[in-house]
Design a protein around this motif. Structure first.
Motif, mmCIF file in Angstrom:
data_model
loop_
_atom_site.group_PDB
_atom_site.id
_atom_site.type_symbol
_atom_site.label_atom_id
_atom_site.label_comp_id
_atom_site.label_asym_id
_atom_site.label_seq_id
_atom_site.Cartn_x
_atom_site.Cartn_y
_atom_site.Cartn_z
ATOM 1 N N ALA A 44 0.920 -1.393 0.022
ATOM 2 C CA ALA A 44 -0.007 -0.009 -0.199
ATOM 3 C C ALA A 44 0.814 1.385 -0.007
ATOM 4 O O ALA A 44 0.665 2.331 -0.710
ATOM 5 N N VAL A 45 2.109 1.171 0.857
ATOM 6 C CA VAL A 45 2.992 2.291 0.902
ATOM 7 C C VAL A 45 3.596 2.751 -0.496
ATOM 8 O O VAL A 45 3.373 3.835 -1.189
ATOM 9 N N THR A 46 4.037 1.685 -1.096
ATOM 10 C CA THR A 46 4.911 1.854 -2.423
ATOM 11 C C THR A 46 3.892 2.077 -3.244
ATOM 12 O O THR A 46 4.254 2.621 -4.326
ATOM 13 N N GLY A 47 2.762 1.436 -3.238
ATOM 14 C CA GLY A 47 1.739 1.733 -4.378
ATOM 15 C C GLY A 47 1.331 3.189 -4.574
ATOM 16 O O GLY A 47 0.754 3.677 -5.675
ATOM 17 N N MET A 48 1.434 3.780 -3.572
ATOM 18 C CA MET A 48 1.356 5.187 -3.470
ATOM 19 C C MET A 48 2.762 6.181 -3.898
ATOM 20 O O MET A 48 2.560 7.318 -3.920
ATOM 21 N N GLY A 49 3.505 5.285 -4.140
ATOM 22 C CA GLY A 49 4.931 5.935 -4.922
ATOM 23 C C GLY A 49 5.911 6.451 -3.843
ATOM 24 O O GLY A 49 6.864 7.007 -4.237
ATOM 25 N N TYR A 50 5.777 6.011 -2.568
ATOM 26 C CA TYR A 50 6.683 6.322 -1.532
ATOM 27 C C TYR A 50 7.777 5.371 -1.624
ATOM 28 O O TYR A 50 7.724 4.212 -1.775
ATOM 29 N N LYS A 51 9.224 5.814 -1.298
ATOM 30 C CA LYS A 51 10.087 4.968 -1.063
ATOM 31 C C LYS A 51 9.864 4.241 0.180
ATOM 32 O O LYS A 51 9.262 5.052 1.173
ATOM 33 N N LEU A 52 11.124 3.656 0.516
ATOM 34 C CA LEU A 52 11.112 3.093 2.031
ATOM 35 C C LEU A 52 12.455 3.137 2.567
ATOM 36 O O LEU A 52 13.565 3.079 1.949
ATOM 37 N N VAL A 53 12.553 3.421 3.784
ATOM 38 C CA VAL A 53 14.073 3.474 4.629
ATOM 39 C C VAL A 53 13.608 2.402 6.236
ATOM 40 O O VAL A 53 12.857 3.023 6.636
ATOM 41 N N VAL A 54 14.722 1.797 6.016
ATOM 42 C CA VAL A 54 14.623 1.141 7.653
ATOM 43 C C VAL A 54 15.417 1.993 8.615
ATOM 44 O O VAL A 54 16.823 2.216 8.138
ATOM 45 N N THR A 55 15.027 2.776 9.474
ATOM 46 C CA THR A 55 15.567 3.682 10.132
ATOM 47 C C THR A 55 16.239 3.540 11.394
ATOM 48 O O THR A 55 17.365 4.148 11.792
ATOM 49 N N GLU A 56 15.798 2.770 12.293
ATOM 50 C CA GLU A 56 16.028 2.431 13.582
ATOM 51 C C GLU A 56 16.081 0.843 14.055
ATOM 52 O O GLU A 56 15.381 0.494 14.893
ATOM 53 N N PHE A 57 16.775 0.103 13.286
ATOM 54 C CA PHE A 57 16.408 -1.265 13.382
ATOM 55 C C PHE A 57 17.093 -1.677 14.832
ATOM 56 O O PHE A 57 18.284 -1.708 15.151
ATOM 57 N N ASP A 58 16.221 -2.429 15.799
ATOM 58 C CA ASP A 58 16.591 -3.319 16.703
ATOM 59 C C ASP A 58 15.790 -4.356 17.153
ATOM 60 O O ASP A 58 14.569 -4.454 16.573
ATOM 61 N N VAL A 59 16.071 -5.377 18.016
ATOM 62 C CA VAL A 59 14.979 -6.387 18.385
ATOM 63 C C VAL A 59 14.759 -6.393 19.857
ATOM 64 O O VAL A 59 15.742 -6.899 20.399
ATOM 65 N N ARG A 60 13.750 -6.285 20.303
ATOM 66 C CA ARG A 60 13.402 -6.618 21.747
ATOM 67 C C ARG A 60 13.205 -7.931 22.001
ATOM 68 O O ARG A 60 11.892 -8.305 21.452
ATOM 69 N N ASP A 61 13.730 -8.690 22.790
ATOM 70 C CA ASP A 61 13.589 -10.120 22.967
ATOM 71 C C ASP A 61 12.696 -10.352 24.062
ATOM 72 O O ASP A 61 12.955 -10.802 25.045
ATOM 73 N N ASN A 62 11.447 -9.909 23.665
ATOM 74 C CA ASN A 62 10.394 -10.575 24.669
ATOM 75 C C ASN A 62 9.778 -11.919 24.373
ATOM 76 O O ASN A 62 10.188 -12.500 23.194
ATOM 77 N N ARG A 63 9.372 -12.346 25.430
ATOM 78 C CA ARG A 63 8.448 -13.695 25.326
ATOM 79 C C ARG A 63 9.900 -14.929 25.068
ATOM 80 O O ARG A 63 9.261 -15.865 24.542
ATOM 81 N N LEU A 64 10.828 -14.705 25.377
ATOM 82 C CA LEU A 64 12.029 -15.817 24.993
ATOM 83 C C LEU A 64 12.626 -16.010 26.163
ATOM 84 O O LEU A 64 12.902 -15.268 27.250
ATOM 85 N N PRO A 65 13.095 -17.250 26.162
ATOM 86 C CA PRO A 65 13.824 -17.796 27.662
ATOM 87 C C PRO A 65 14.970 -16.807 27.875
ATOM 88 O O PRO A 65 15.839 -16.415 26.981
ATOM 89 N N ALA A 66 15.185 -16.984 29.097
ATOM 90 C CA ALA A 66 16.676 -16.201 29.574
ATOM 91 C C ALA A 66 17.950 -16.724 28.930
ATOM 92 O O ALA A 66 18.951 -15.903 28.861
ATOM 93 N N ASP A 67 18.168 -17.786 28.719
ATOM 94 C CA ASP A 67 19.278 -18.514 28.044
ATOM 95 C C ASP A 67 19.710 -17.700 26.767
ATOM 96 O O ASP A 67 19.045 -17.512 25.811
ATOM 97 N N PRO A 68 20.854 -17.033 27.068
ATOM 98 C CA PRO A 68 21.183 -16.161 25.968
ATOM 99 C C PRO A 68 21.236 -16.832 24.537
ATOM 100 O O PRO A 68 21.161 -16.072 23.446
ATOM 101 N N ALA A 69 21.638 -18.334 24.434
ATOM 102 C CA ALA A 69 21.972 -18.721 23.104
ATOM 103 C C ALA A 69 20.596 -18.965 22.610
ATOM 104 O O ALA A 69 20.479 -18.776 21.214
ATOM 105 N N ILE A 70 19.518 -19.360 23.353
ATOM 106 C CA ILE A 70 18.299 -19.680 22.742
ATOM 107 C C ILE A 70 17.697 -18.287 22.243
ATOM 108 O O ILE A 70 17.082 -18.005 21.404
ATOM 109 N N ARG A 71 17.758 -17.269 23.265
ATOM 110 C CA ARG A 71 17.269 -15.958 22.981
ATOM 111 C C ARG A 71 18.068 -15.351 21.610
ATOM 112 O O ARG A 71 17.479 -14.728 20.833
#
Length: 384
Positions: free
Chosen positions: A281-308
């Motif tokens: 829908a966004v690109t169909g209106m003629g807009y470009k895209l930018v990934v501006t602030e990427f990171d990942v909040r590790d919610n609902r995952l086990p505490a074990d660092p390898a699994i997370r």
């Protein structure tokens, strides 16, 4: 519409399921060393750029900023474009209605120039009261508030752009104007003085276009692909539609991409499909895209660092595979590179007290599975 290479990869992506924890732990608990090439070098092979936010910091300070040699080494290795984490926001640039303080922003721009990196500008207007300077909420706009408010916004944008052009060629002109609950646009003291949110946002973009005719002008927001973001996405689409109808000069949508993992069970094909519909829908209106602030909040995952870490990496890869399939996207920026300095730890700590692991490098500057996932997604992206 999506491109053929992405379509050919759709079967694999739609079949991807989140996290079978034991399998993930065995598959890739860590990365011993980053690839021989940094992420920006990998991105360039596909016609993309990779970069990150950075803060200002005093020399030798243990912060995710330009004064920290260990952190700047990560920036130099992986980034071809930088963005100031906070130093170009109104709160930092405008200590009073009549003054500017450019010292810290200047230092970040100078580092980027010295290292041959491009810069993004963030942000000319963060359109929420709580993120404007305190003085703005009680400022007296006088007997002609619309004129005074418009003059203040215009002066701010013209002054900031003039200082950093032409090195800054992409600006987050407006940040987070859409209330995620579906109630419409936020208002601030400034927008109320001018006469409402829409004319304020339009003025911001038109002023930016006049001041930087060749720059990419971006509306930036944190609507995302997770369940519960439907109203926010709809509000952003409505805003973008309004910009087009009014002829407001907006070039691109900034996808903040602060991802939030959903747990260890179930698939994400539904999320991918919803996200693709939104981006269509966004690109169909003629807009470009930018990934501006990427990171990942590790919610609902086990505490074990390898699994997370494996869960975070798989979740991010599924998101990036869809998002990078759009050739309208050229720039991908992380919101910081090391867990040691991520804003998420202070903003939303985990209930089990385990330290957050939301970025590409851990607290000791070692690359994590997320780094490998980003590298793989960039490598697999269709060429621009």
């Amino acid at each position: 519409m999506t491109d053929d290479p992405a379509a050919r990869g759709a079967t694999r992506r739609e079949a991807l399921t989140l996290m079978g924890a034991a399998a993930m732990t065995a598959a890739a608990p860590s990365i011993a060393a980053p690839p021989a090439r940094g992420l920006d070098a990998i991105a360039r092979t596909r016609g993309l750029r990779f970069g990150s936010a950075t803060a200002w910091s005093a020399p030798g300070a243990d912060r995710g900023g330009i004064g920290n040699p260990r952190y700047t080494a990560l920036l130099e290795r992986d980034c071809g474009i930088l963005v100031a984490e906070n130093e170009m926001k109104w709160q930092r640039l405008r200590p009073t209605p009549a003054t500017f303080d450019f010292e810290r922003a200047d230092a970040i721009v100078a580092l980027a120039k010295a290292k041959g990196m491009a810069m993004r500008g963030h942000t000319l207007l963060w359109h929420q009261t709580k993120w404007m300077p305190r003085w703005e909420a009680t400022h007296d706009f006088g007997p002609r508030p619309a004129t005074a408010g418009a003059a203040m916004l215009t002066q701010h944008i013209q002054t900031v752009i003039a200082r950093y052009a032409p090195q800054v060629a992409s600006w987050d002109v407006v940040n987070e104007a859409v209330n995620p609950n579906g109630s419409g646009l936020y208002e601030t003291a400034l927008s109320r003085a001018i006469g409402g949110a829409e004319p304020t946002l339009d003025l911001a973009f038109r002023t930016a276009r006049a001041a930087a005719p060749g720059a990419q002008l971006v509306y930036n927001d944190y609507m995302s692909w997770e369940p519960g973001n439907d109203a926010h996405r709809a509000g952003v689409l409505k805003l973008l539609e309004g910009f087009r109808k009014r002829g407001t000069p907006v070039d691109a949508l900034g996808l903040q991409s602060h991802l939030v993992t959903q747990g260890t069970a179930g698939g994400i094909a539904g999320q991918q499909a919803e996200w693709r519909r939104f981006l269509d829908a966004v690109t169909g209106m003629g807009y470009k895209l930018v990934v501006t602030e990427f990171d990942v909040r590790d919610n609902r995952l086990p505490a074990d660092p390898a699994i997370r870490d494996r869960g975070v990496a798989d979740y991010a890869r599924a998101y990036l595979d869809v998002t990078l399939s759009y050739r309208q996207l050229r720039d991908v920026l992380a919101w910081g590179l090391s867990d040691r300095y991520s804003w998420i730890e202070g903003f939303e700590p985990r209930g089990d007290k385990a330290r957050r692991r939301p970025t590409l490098y851990d607290r000791d500057f070692r690359p994590k599975p997320l780094y490998g996932a980003v590298a793989a997604a960039l490598t697999a992206a269709p060429e621009r």
